[in-house]
Design a protein around this motif. Sequence first.
Motif, PDB file in Angstrom:
ATOM      1  N   MET A   1     -15.640  -4.020  -0.935  1.00 21.22           N
ATOM      2  CA  MET A   1     -14.821  -2.913  -0.403  1.00 21.22           C
ATOM      3  C   MET A   1     -13.513  -3.450   0.139  1.00 21.22           C
ATOM      4  SD  MET A   1     -16.002   0.094   2.236  1.00 21.22           S
ATOM      5  CE  MET A   1     -16.981  -1.000   3.224  1.00 21.22           C
ATOM      6  N   SER A   2     -12.385  -2.806  -0.179  1.00 21.64           N
ATOM      7  CA  SER A   2     -11.117  -3.263   0.360  1.00 21.64           C
ATOM      8  C   SER A   2     -10.406  -2.057   0.948  1.00 21.64           C
ATOM      9  CB  SER A   2     -10.288  -3.924  -0.729  1.00 21.64           C
ATOM     10  OG  SER A   2     -10.023  -2.988  -1.749  1.00 21.64           O
ATOM     11  N   GLU A   3      -9.295  -2.352   1.617  1.00 24.70           N
ATOM     12  CA  GLU A   3      -8.583  -1.264   2.243  1.00 24.70           C
ATOM     13  C   GLU A   3      -7.099  -1.316   1.914  1.00 24.70           C
ATOM     14  OE1 GLU A   3      -9.960  -1.985   6.301  1.00 24.70           O
ATOM     15  OE2 GLU A   3      -8.113  -3.105   6.710  1.00 24.70           O
ATOM     16  N   ILE A   4      -6.486  -0.153   1.953  1.00 21.48           N
ATOM     17  CA  ILE A   4      -5.029  -0.078   1.796  1.00 21.48           C
ATOM     18  C   ILE A   4      -4.460   0.704   2.975  1.00 21.48           C
ATOM     19  CG2 ILE A   4      -4.778  -0.321  -0.701  1.00 21.48           C
ATOM     20  CD1 ILE A   4      -4.734   2.681  -0.975  1.00 21.48           C
ATOM     21  N   HIS A   5      -3.239   0.296   3.358  1.00 17.28           N
ATOM     22  CA  HIS A   5      -2.541   0.972   4.444  1.00 17.28           C
ATOM     23  C   HIS A   5      -1.631   2.024   3.818  1.00 17.28           C
ATOM     24  CE1 HIS A   5      -3.645  -1.823   7.760  1.00 17.28           C
ATOM     25  NE2 HIS A   5      -3.928  -2.585   6.718  1.00 17.28           N
ATOM     26  N   VAL A  38     -12.321  12.293   2.633  1.00 16.96           N
ATOM     27  CA  VAL A  38     -12.167  11.563   1.372  1.00 16.96           C
ATOM     28  C   VAL A  38     -10.933  12.032   0.611  1.00 16.96           C
ATOM     29  CG1 VAL A  38     -14.618  11.076   1.136  1.00 16.96           C
ATOM     30  CG2 VAL A  38     -13.688  13.146   0.122  1.00 16.96           C
ATOM     31  N   VAL A  39     -10.353  11.095  -0.097  1.00 18.57           N
ATOM     32  CA  VAL A  39      -9.145  11.382  -0.881  1.00 18.57           C
ATOM     33  C   VAL A  39      -9.539  12.180  -2.119  1.00 18.57           C
ATOM     34  CG1 VAL A  39      -7.320  10.324  -2.263  1.00 18.57           C
ATOM     35  CG2 VAL A  39      -7.952   9.330  -0.043  1.00 18.57           C
ATOM     36  N   TRP A  72      -8.429  11.100  -7.575  1.00 20.71           N
ATOM     37  CA  TRP A  72      -8.672   9.862  -6.816  1.00 20.71           C
ATOM     38  C   TRP A  72      -9.000   8.674  -7.711  1.00 20.71           C
ATOM     39  CZ3 TRP A  72     -13.321   7.364  -7.287  1.00 20.71           C
ATOM     40  CH2 TRP A  72     -14.405   8.108  -7.777  1.00 20.71           C
ATOM     41  N   TRP A  77      -5.842   0.414  -7.644  1.00 18.36           N
ATOM     42  CA  TRP A  77      -5.196  -0.225  -6.491  1.00 18.36           C
ATOM     43  C   TRP A  77      -5.445  -1.730  -6.424  1.00 18.36           C
ATOM     44  CZ3 TRP A  77      -1.591   2.119  -3.702  1.00 18.36           C
ATOM     45  CH2 TRP A  77      -1.540   3.513  -3.730  1.00 18.36           C
TER      46      TRP A  77
END
Lengths: 131, 119, 401
Positions: A1-5, A38-39, A72, A77
């Motif tokens: 799992m990763s994240e984006i700002h 959720v997106v 989505w 990404w």
Amino acid sequence: MSEIHLELVLGRRVFGRDGRAVGRLEEVRAERDGDECVVTDWLIGPAALLERWAAPILGILGRSGRSYAAAWDQLDWSDPRRPRLTCGVEELRTMRGPRWKQKTGQAPPKEQPERRHEREEQQRKKEKGGK
Amino acid sequence: MHLVRDVLDKQLLGNDEERMGKVDGIVLSLRDGRPPRVAFLETGASVLARRVSRRLAEAIEALERRWGIRQGPMRIPWERVRTTGTDVGVDVDARNSSAFAWERFLRERVVEKIPGAKE
Amino acid sequence: MQVALGIVTSIAGFVEVGSISTSLQAGATFGFQLLWAIALAATCLIFLIEMSGRLAAVSKHTLADAVRERLGFGYHVVPLTAELIVDFLVLAAEIGGACFALQLLTGIRFQYWALPVALAAWLALWKGTFGAIEKGVSLLGLIALCFVVAAVQLHPRGRDVGAGFLPSLPQHHAPNYWFLVVSIVGATMSPYLMNFYSSGAVEEEWTEDNLVTNRLTALLGMGFGSCVSMCVLIVSAMVLHPEGVKVESFEQGALVLTRAFPYWGFLLFGVTLLVECFGAALEIGMNIAYVPSQALGWNWSENVKPSENARFCLVYTAAIFGAALLMLVGVDPIELTRFSMAFTVLILPLIVLPLLVIMNDERYLHEFRNGWLANAVVIVIVGLAFVLALVAIPLEILGGS
């Protein structure tokens, strides 16, 4: 799992599979799903920016045909500095396009009205219809 | 809901409607095969600075760590968000949170040393 | 009562070093010819102030809040930075004006007054509440009505005054004329006035029930305030213009009340300048703390003790003493005023443009959004502001000397 700002990727150009720029990421639609948010869509192009800034003026300037709503799962990404489409541009919805119908055969989901008086009006009509 | 129009840059209000900064950043968590979700809202000088210059953000974070103000920006899990609209209401005790870290630091180190500050 | 106080507050807020010095210069150089510029700027300001107040009363958000929230930090960082710079320069000019007034009254050079004036202003903000400061500033500020009395006593010809309200081309010194137009607009439509007014409305906990008060305050307060400025111009036109006196220092400007008040004129000018500039310094000092506090979402209020909003208080502390430093080193307040008025005009489009978005946002204003007239006025003001911004720097170079 990763994240984006989100605040750092806003305004970045989105690229198609052919490497050409499709437009800039200007808005993200989301919906609450229980405790989560959720997106649902990534909004790309100038119409999305206008929608965010000045809805009344939108009518005057018109929605650009080059503004898209990508679902989505239609954005990759892996490189947050260069988000890429996972599908062809022709598969994206224009801001009013019936992409849902295209892909799933289902009618597009009705948007929940955000204004309280419209929700109450809708509720009253449902109740009247139910009696 | 539109995350940029309805959440980003909005006023954060803690319990008792206390102002505790703006939503300076939104962290989305990417998940395989599932839609991304909003993991955290972020607030803090370094988060805002990062939108202008990464170096400035790093300098602010270094200063905050060095002076013992806080160990990085404040992250509010989405589950704590109560309301969105013109403000974003969160279930947080604002005054005791790290959103008030600079406020506490400046109050204790500077303001309270000036006569008349508590009257 | 609330309406009356609001009107009185607006009169006092309108008259400060920028409006006094530009009106004096305009009257001395061009007679009544520039009355139309004050009237035009004041009309625009009335609309902008009403909108700022309406926004605050209905949404409980100030203008600085709404610009960041609605247009995002990416847009806001530019007008925010620019407004802070302008506010700082104008604060220094107001402190300078107060110092110069004390020089006129005591003979002691203005630099020596910089720290005492700054300390007095800081103390008023540190210990005072919003309401107490506003009441004090507005009641003392009524001394500016001496210009109205003087204008009436000098019996200007109605036809000459009336002609001044019609825009006309200058017969001489055209760059200086248009530079004064720019300066008058900059002095009248100070960005700080809009945000300060909306901050005050939130401090006073205005609601939708205060919208009538808001309209009356904007119309009558700014209207009467502009009348006082016009009277300054008229008195200058009657006293200084025939003698060919160009107002390049406050000492020259101080002569303006001596014909109407032979014994008290000089003293009255000095006291008026002191009170108006000090009052404006308090308002700008508060605003310079309001703007970043609101843009960054801090807790803020002048009604709360300093220990409960440390960041807010430290910002105005740093600003007041920093501004006093400029006077301490001898920067000329009139030159600083001239420069800051031109800079104000440069950033005016960025300050006014967001109103087109914010004042039409249903989530902020519900059914109190702008009608077609208000939107049309904003578009005209933005257009005017863009034109003035383009010509401000060339005119500063050509006509500012």
